[in-house]
Design a protein around this motif. Structure first.
Motif, PDB file in Angstrom:
ATOM      1  N   GLU A  41       0.819  -1.212   0.000  1.00 36.24           N
ATOM      2  CA  GLU A  41       0.000   0.000   0.000  1.00 36.24           C
ATOM      3  C   GLU A  41       0.854   1.265   0.000  1.00 36.24           C
ATOM      4  OE1 GLU A  41      -2.672  -0.309   3.287  1.00 36.24           O
ATOM      5  OE2 GLU A  41      -3.984  -1.719   2.240  1.00 36.24           O
ATOM      6  N   ARG A  42       2.091   1.146   0.425  1.00 40.24           N
ATOM      7  CA  ARG A  42       2.977   2.321   0.464  1.00 40.24           C
ATOM      8  C   ARG A  42       3.288   2.856  -0.923  1.00 40.24           C
ATOM      9  NH1 ARG A  42       7.635   0.616   4.860  1.00 40.24           N
ATOM     10  NH2 ARG A  42       6.258   0.362   6.652  1.00 40.24           N
ATOM     11  N   LEU A  43       3.222   1.993  -1.933  1.00 38.98           N
ATOM     12  CA  LEU A  43       3.525   2.442  -3.288  1.00 38.98           C
ATOM     13  C   LEU A  43       2.547   3.507  -3.747  1.00 38.98           C
ATOM     14  CD1 LEU A  43       5.314   2.073  -5.812  1.00 38.98           C
ATOM     15  CD2 LEU A  43       3.681   0.355  -6.592  1.00 38.98           C
ATOM     16  N   GLY A  44       1.278   3.274  -3.528  1.00 36.73           N
ATOM     17  CA  GLY A  44       0.256   4.207  -4.003  1.00 36.73           C
ATOM     18  C   GLY A  44      -0.140   5.277  -3.018  1.00 36.73           C
ATOM     19  N   ASP A  45       0.282   5.152  -1.754  1.00 36.95           N
ATOM     20  CA  ASP A  45      -0.119   6.116  -0.724  1.00 36.95           C
ATOM     21  C   ASP A  45       1.100   6.568   0.074  1.00 36.95           C
ATOM     22  OD1 ASP A  45      -1.234   7.626   1.283  1.00 36.95           O
ATOM     23  OD2 ASP A  45      -2.713   6.115   1.885  1.00 36.95           O
ATOM     24  N   ASP A  89      11.813   7.818   6.830  1.00 40.63           N
ATOM     25  CA  ASP A  89      13.110   7.415   6.292  1.00 40.63           C
ATOM     26  C   ASP A  89      13.003   6.304   5.241  1.00 40.63           C
ATOM     27  OD1 ASP A  89      12.286   5.546   8.138  1.00 40.63           O
ATOM     28  OD2 ASP A  89      14.274   5.234   9.013  1.00 40.63           O
ATOM     29  N   ALA A  90      11.796   6.056   4.728  1.00 38.42           N
ATOM     30  CA  ALA A  90      11.612   5.023   3.699  1.00 38.42           C
ATOM     31  C   ALA A  90      12.119   5.518   2.355  1.00 38.42           C
ATOM     32  CB  ALA A  90      10.141   4.632   3.589  1.00 38.42           C
ATOM     33  N   ALA A  91      12.665   4.608   1.578  1.00 39.76           N
ATOM     34  CA  ALA A  91      13.165   4.915   0.235  1.00 39.76           C
ATOM     35  C   ALA A  91      12.769   3.765  -0.685  1.00 39.76           C
ATOM     36  CB  ALA A  91      14.688   5.070   0.259  1.00 39.76           C
ATOM     37  N   PRO A  92      12.664   4.008  -1.991  1.00 41.84           N
ATOM     38  CA  PRO A  92      12.330   2.912  -2.897  1.00 41.84           C
ATOM     39  C   PRO A  92      13.444   1.860  -2.896  1.00 41.84           C
ATOM     40  CG  PRO A  92      12.722   4.950  -4.130  1.00 41.84           C
ATOM     41  CD  PRO A  92      12.829   5.280  -2.677  1.00 41.84           C
ATOM     42  N   VAL A  93      13.069   0.601  -2.778  1.00 46.50           N
ATOM     43  CA  VAL A  93      14.005  -0.519  -2.776  1.00 46.50           C
ATOM     44  C   VAL A  93      13.551  -1.500  -3.852  1.00 46.50           C
ATOM     45  CG1 VAL A  93      14.888  -2.495  -1.456  1.00 46.50           C
ATOM     46  CG2 VAL A  93      14.530  -0.288  -0.314  1.00 46.50           C
TER      47      VAL A  93
END
Length: 196
Positions: free
Chosen positions: A167-171, A178-182
């Motif tokens: 769900e983090r991808l779209g929201d 501190d999240a980053a695309p992995v």
């Protein structure tokens, strides 16, 4: 043929399944793969912005986006005017599983080359990352003896783990600060070599 699996939440659809050899060949183009990947993470955006992100011309991006739309991989998003209409991806993932065809094999090879390019870049630039990210990254392989059913089960369980973060991808509001695309590659195949 293109099958689209809807998302129950009404957001970005879960996946687009390609079986038509023409769609498979169209998606295998490096610029088109890049555009779909960018739209999934940074979209929606216009062909002008796509040109800035890819280094391609606006005309080239427009052409590739129209081709992707023809096969159900992207579509026009709301907003914009005239030529500056934004595009968006139609789904989070594209799969062509069970599409036994030379075009499917060519797309798989093109995707593997893209993965290799991204992995090489990540390795070459990892010294620029903070130490906690360098320590968290992992790279390796395992050889295990499995049946086909067990391999399918491992894939489903891996998908469940990753799905808990989906769900983090779209929201963006669901992402920790501190999240980053992995990028996580899910590649498993029966070893056909006599040595590992």
């Amino acid at each position: 043929m293109v099958e689209i699996t809807p998302d129950a939440a009404g957001g970005l659809r879960r996946s687009v399944h390609l079986t038509d050899p023409r769609a498979l060949r169209a998606y295998a183009h490096p610029t088109r793969m890049k555009l779909v990947a960018l739209l999934r993470v940074e979209g929606p955006f216009t062909a002008t912005h796509a040109a800035q992100l890819t280094g391609e011309s606006v005309a080239s991006c427009s052409y590739h986006l129209r081709t992707l739309a023809k096969y159900g991989l992207v579509e026009h998003a709301e907003g914009g005017q005239g030529r500056e209409k934004p595009w968006r991806a139609t789904a989070q993932y594209t799969n062509w599983q069970n599409a036994d065809d030379e075009a499917a094999d060519a797309l798989s090879t093109a995707m593997a080359e893209r993965y290799f390019e991204h992995m090489t870049h990540a390795i070459e630039t990892r010294h620029q990352l903070p130490s906690e990210w360098r320590q968290a990254e992992w790279f390796g392989d395992d050889v295990v003896y499995l049946t086909a059913a067990e391999l399918a089960d491992v894939g489903e369980r891996f998908s469940e783990i990753l799905g808990s973060y989906g769900e983090r991808l779209g929201d963006p509001s669901l992402r920790p600060d501190d999240a980053a695309p992995v990028t996580m590659l899910r590649i498993a195949f029966r070893n056909r070599k006599t040595t590992t």
